[in-house]
Design an enzyme around this catalytic site. Structure first.
Site, short mmCIF file in Angstrom:
data_model
loop_
_atom_site.label_atom_id
_atom_site.label_comp_id
_atom_site.label_asym_id
_atom_site.label_seq_id
_atom_site.Cartn_x
_atom_site.Cartn_y
_atom_site.Cartn_z
N HIS A 7 6.44 7.65 19.51
CA HIS A 7 6.82 8.46 18.39
C HIS A 7 5.40 9.19 17.99
O HIS A 7 5.35 10.25 17.59
CB HIS A 7 7.48 7.73 17.42
CG HIS A 7 7.77 8.53 16.18
ND1 HIS A 7 6.48 8.42 15.37
CD2 HIS A 7 8.54 8.84 15.52
CE1 HIS A 7 6.96 9.17 14.12
NE2 HIS A 7 8.50 9.45 14.36
N LYS A 54 7.54 3.13 18.40
CA LYS A 54 6.96 3.68 17.56
C LYS A 54 5.52 4.37 17.91
O LYS A 54 5.24 5.45 17.50
CB LYS A 54 6.56 2.82 16.31
CG LYS A 54 5.77 3.47 15.09
CD LYS A 54 6.60 4.42 14.46
CE LYS A 54 5.91 4.75 13.08
NZ LYS A 54 4.50 4.61 12.96
N GLY A 114 0.80 -1.31 0.02
CA GLY A 114 -0.04 -0.05 0.14
C GLY A 114 0.96 1.33 -0.03
O GLY A 114 2.08 1.37 -0.73
N GLU A 122 4.10 12.91 17.87
CA GLU A 122 3.81 13.51 16.57
C GLU A 122 2.35 14.09 16.99
O GLU A 122 1.96 15.20 16.27
CB GLU A 122 3.57 12.37 15.43
CG GLU A 122 3.37 12.69 14.28
CD GLU A 122 3.15 11.32 13.31
OE1 GLU A 122 4.04 10.76 13.19
OE2 GLU A 122 2.12 11.12 12.89
N TYR A 123 1.39 13.50 17.39
CA TYR A 123 -0.03 14.19 17.83
C TYR A 123 0.20 15.39 18.50
O TYR A 123 -0.26 16.58 18.23
CB TYR A 123 -0.48 13.29 18.66
CG TYR A 123 -1.61 12.11 17.77
CD1 TYR A 123 -0.79 11.32 17.29
CD2 TYR A 123 -2.86 12.12 18.06
CE1 TYR A 123 -1.73 10.20 16.42
CE2 TYR A 123 -3.86 11.11 17.58
CZ TYR A 123 -2.93 10.12 16.76
OH TYR A 123 -3.69 9.01 15.98
N GLY A 126 6.47 8.03 6.60
CA GLY A 126 5.52 8.35 5.53
C GLY A 126 5.80 8.25 4.17
O GLY A 126 6.75 7.51 3.77
#
Lengths: 315, 315, 315, 315
Positions: free
Chosen positions: A190, A187, A30, A194-195, A135
């Site tokens: 992490h 992660k 994906g 990030e939020y 990403g």
């Protein structure tokens, strides 16, 4: 050791020589897996990829993928966390051979890793987990990697990690965090961070937008990119977003959340760690998705009850 | 326009040619001003600095500084915000001549700028404000600059801004935000964001530290530096801090706050902007300084009252 | 219908006639159970209580308790939630007979109820859960009750509920919330609200304490008891606490939390409900117990790194 | 002293005898003032009221009101805080005589009181402030009162305070908090607490509403009224609101805020007091009024930038 910590802002040191002879299976092509296959191949790894989407898959089935790999096999799972990862790992447990190894590179909860490792261990199949950050830019920039597992298992997969991560010092983009689950735990944290980071920038953005004296809002973000204390990759992406749509006029304020933000707050609770900024970010997303908050209806109703303050009629 | 937004992570473009013939006065040679004098001089600006500290000053008094400057004079004020900035600007208003210009580069509240500009305007002295970010690293890296004032005033001081900011595209490190006060407004929001970013990373740090399965905590932060979504300059500094003191064992958890964090929340309130993450960061600092919180004593007292739960005796 | 909602502030209506012929077993005679036994007896219920503490128990063992009860038996469990409740329910499942009924009145998580009900159902033993609020004052004032279970099971235990709750309208102090688990779910939310209420009052207390112009802090809380919008039972208890220890000088600011606050936030997350005030209350308790917050050490370290701000040495 | 603190839940003691011969002027006959005039009159106070609304006023003008009062005059101001209160107090300063007294009973910021007292003192006019709580129910229940001012001034107005407050012990509903401004400071904190309480209940309401196993949501709130730890007047009002509109279906979730919530957070900041629950309540109201949050648009934009996550198009 300035040389180490400042490295993202200088040219990378001369590339470490990489001669990889590894052949890996990659399940899930994906948004993430597709690019990772390409970056692995660019790094000299032989990759056989499988996806249910015939447009991107290399083989027709998991069985074909297994048949294509040399033993002991190395299979990287890069599918949505939860039920799908569970199903793929279960299938691999049934089809792989003793000595083979599975790496879960998706966004699984760390408790799932421990469950998967135990299930696979019954068949002498090895398991490691790896949090992957970067990403859609990872193909170009390389991915930041956080691995969990036994030393020898992590060592075995190191050529793949080296291909995925950016050039330069391994320690700047790869860490063996601890045993099984530790990679996904890191992660998860992490992503929780990030939020919080995104929320902080976003609140500042709204404050700048609220003030008439600010005549150049996109220019202000742009000017923070070099020199300021708040410079970061997320800031660069905000500048890019504002370049593409100066007032973000085309975007709704509805924000999804995925598991990691929730799990981070749950871990904060489980470990009695105050995490008010990260939690604020999570709740702001929840609120962004509510058209008609029962809580705020109740507050409005109460104000009416005690003070006779007008309520707005529902529409 | 990827070329623009990605610039911090590539080599800067060839330097713009800078030929400066400006001679500026700089009042305040502390942690920030001292380094800024050096960077200005490195950039070809002639600087006469004044500080009450005889070890660092170039001249003995403000009067001497004024006498040393060509007219129309340009004086940069870099002293603590509040009363001291007020006193210096007032003194300059009394001693400068019509057509001279004052730039407040400190961390003044934006409302102060508007007051100062009005007072100086009565004497035909020009005023601009400039938020300066970059901390003690600005000498080496250049400073991020956010200016407020009239177009012609900002234009006049541009050689100084160009000397202070990093090499490369001006727009990546300098912005003319708007009229007087706009520069400090943007700097205030920048610092509010900075509070939120630091809090988010710090909460994540504590969550990693709380978990036994994390065997390499400093290594995890280090590995986030390249490739991950949370990479930033603050992250680089965390890596440096953990290099220097792996468990932060030498540091107390008492954290000061300066004005900008408070003003940011006050502006959030004044503009009805929800700012929960930034506010969480501010309150966490307040709480870090409380040895004996009256609020939490009351919660403990209440639990005892209704549930018979034991309280801890004060010590 | 003012008559209904205003009832707590008026005299209760004439007592409903209560003729109870029930004989119940009560396991757990601690702070809650001991008082509940007395209130049940005052209400005409025959109670056989068991506790490991020989000073308070009526019988020597669970077996003796079971032997003392008429069939079908009704056994109320009032022990600490988690492992102890689990053990008691398991033991009852082994020792009770088909048609008997267990009520868990402790602070179990609602998910536990569903597990317990299923386990007991295999032996045709009935199960209901009941959240009980009122603390050590329940003996005197009566308890607020929230029950979960099948209609016929709740009906069966109604004489006990009626004895435990305050005099007056049943609907003002008892609710059949829903199926098994619903009572504890409501109690969990009740306690989450309680966290938020206490925190709000406590923050206000600290704000009043912080201000010199407030000359009569205990008097201010006392004066809120009648007439104001914030009047409540918790406020009454604050007045009592300030009566007993005007500056709360004897109490430390260390505050424990029990499961319900955490579960409430976890349910908020699971249901994507923003719950910032309740969560703030939970995190304030976590922070109250930290002598040396890793997060705030990191914030202090960062301020030093970028701005040269002094850190406090750890002591 | 249980007799004192528990009083709201028992019948009031026999009424203190009140023989009032006071004649007061009351400016402002809106939702609050109109009812207060009636309660004063019921308590034996002679009241001359003025309002710009001819339907409710007793006299045609402030001048007429002044002319109607015996000297030294007592004038209670009950108009919206801010500019209108300012204008009324200024007008009274021009028209009253030395020895007269003004009481500001509105929701003025405490800093305004100190300004007004100083201005009136220049004309030897006395000033006191009084926070009034109780909303539209005060006529029936009596008002909770928090007064600030000099001892002799508060004493002078005591018959009026006694008429306004509920029957029973004066200390349960009236406090002389401190000097000028202290009454409004206490009222501000009272309202800040009120924000926090309402938010906590509202979050709990939403959590109950989110869960299928809760079959009787209004009944649950009703059952909390007597016996539980969370019983309060606000809870009673919630029960009433749910009686009138079971699902609050007729009410929008848009919630206004007035000054006191904002001022409370500003005072928290000014005094370095963490106030996360009260602030959460304020921010929840801000968020409830945003149709299109710039902050959350930015978070959505960022998720798209780094992860390729879909954004919702603005509508």
């Amino acid at each position: 050791m300035q040389a180490t910590w400042a490295s993202p802002y200088r040219l990378p040191p001369p590339s470490q020589k990489r001669v990889h002879t590894v052949h890996i299976g990659l399940i899930g092509l994906g948004k993430m897996g597709f690019n990772m296959r390409e970056r692995m191949r660019n790094g000299g790894i032989e990759v056989t990829g499988f996806d249910r989407n015939p447009d991107v898959t290399d083989v027709a089935s998991v069985d074909d993928l297994i048949a294509a790999l040399p033993t002991p096999r190395l299979v990287w799972v890069m599918v949505p966390s939860g039920a799908i990862t569970d199903a793929v790992v279960t299938e691999l447990g049934e089809k792989l051979s003793p000595g083979d190894m599975v790496i879960d590179g998706g966004n699984s909860r760390f408790t799932e890793d421990q469950k998967h490792a135990a299930a696979l261990a019954e068949k002498s199949i090895r398991f490691a987990d790896c949090g992957v950050s970067g990403g859609v830019w990872g193909l170009q920039n390389g991915y930041g990697l956080m691995a969990g597992g036994a030393d020898e298992d992590i060592e075995l997969a190191m050529p793949v990690f080296d291909a995925l991560r950016p050039e330069g010092e391994r320690a700047d983009s790869f860490v063996h965090v601890g045993g099984v689950g530790a990679g996904h735990y890191a992660k998860m944290v992490h992503n929780g961070i990030e939020y919080g980071l995104m929320q902080a920038y976003a609140e500042g953005y709204e404050l700048l937008a609220a003030k008439d004296i600010v005549k150049d809002l996109p220019g202000t973000f742009r000017a923070w990119q070099k020199g300021t204390v708040v410079r970061s990759w997320l800031l660069d992406l905000m500048v890019k977003a504002l370049d593409e749509d100066p007032g973000l006029a085309s975007i709704d304020d509805y924000v999804e959340d995925s598991g990691e933000g929730r799990w981070t707050v749950e871990e904060a609770i489980a470990n009695a760690v105050p995490a008010p900024a990260i939690t604020a970010a999570l709740f702001a997303r929840f609120a962004s998705r509510e058209d008609n908050s029962p809580a705020m209806k109740m507050v409005s109703a109460l104000r009416h009850q005690f003070g006779g303050h007008a309520t707005r009629p529902a529409n």
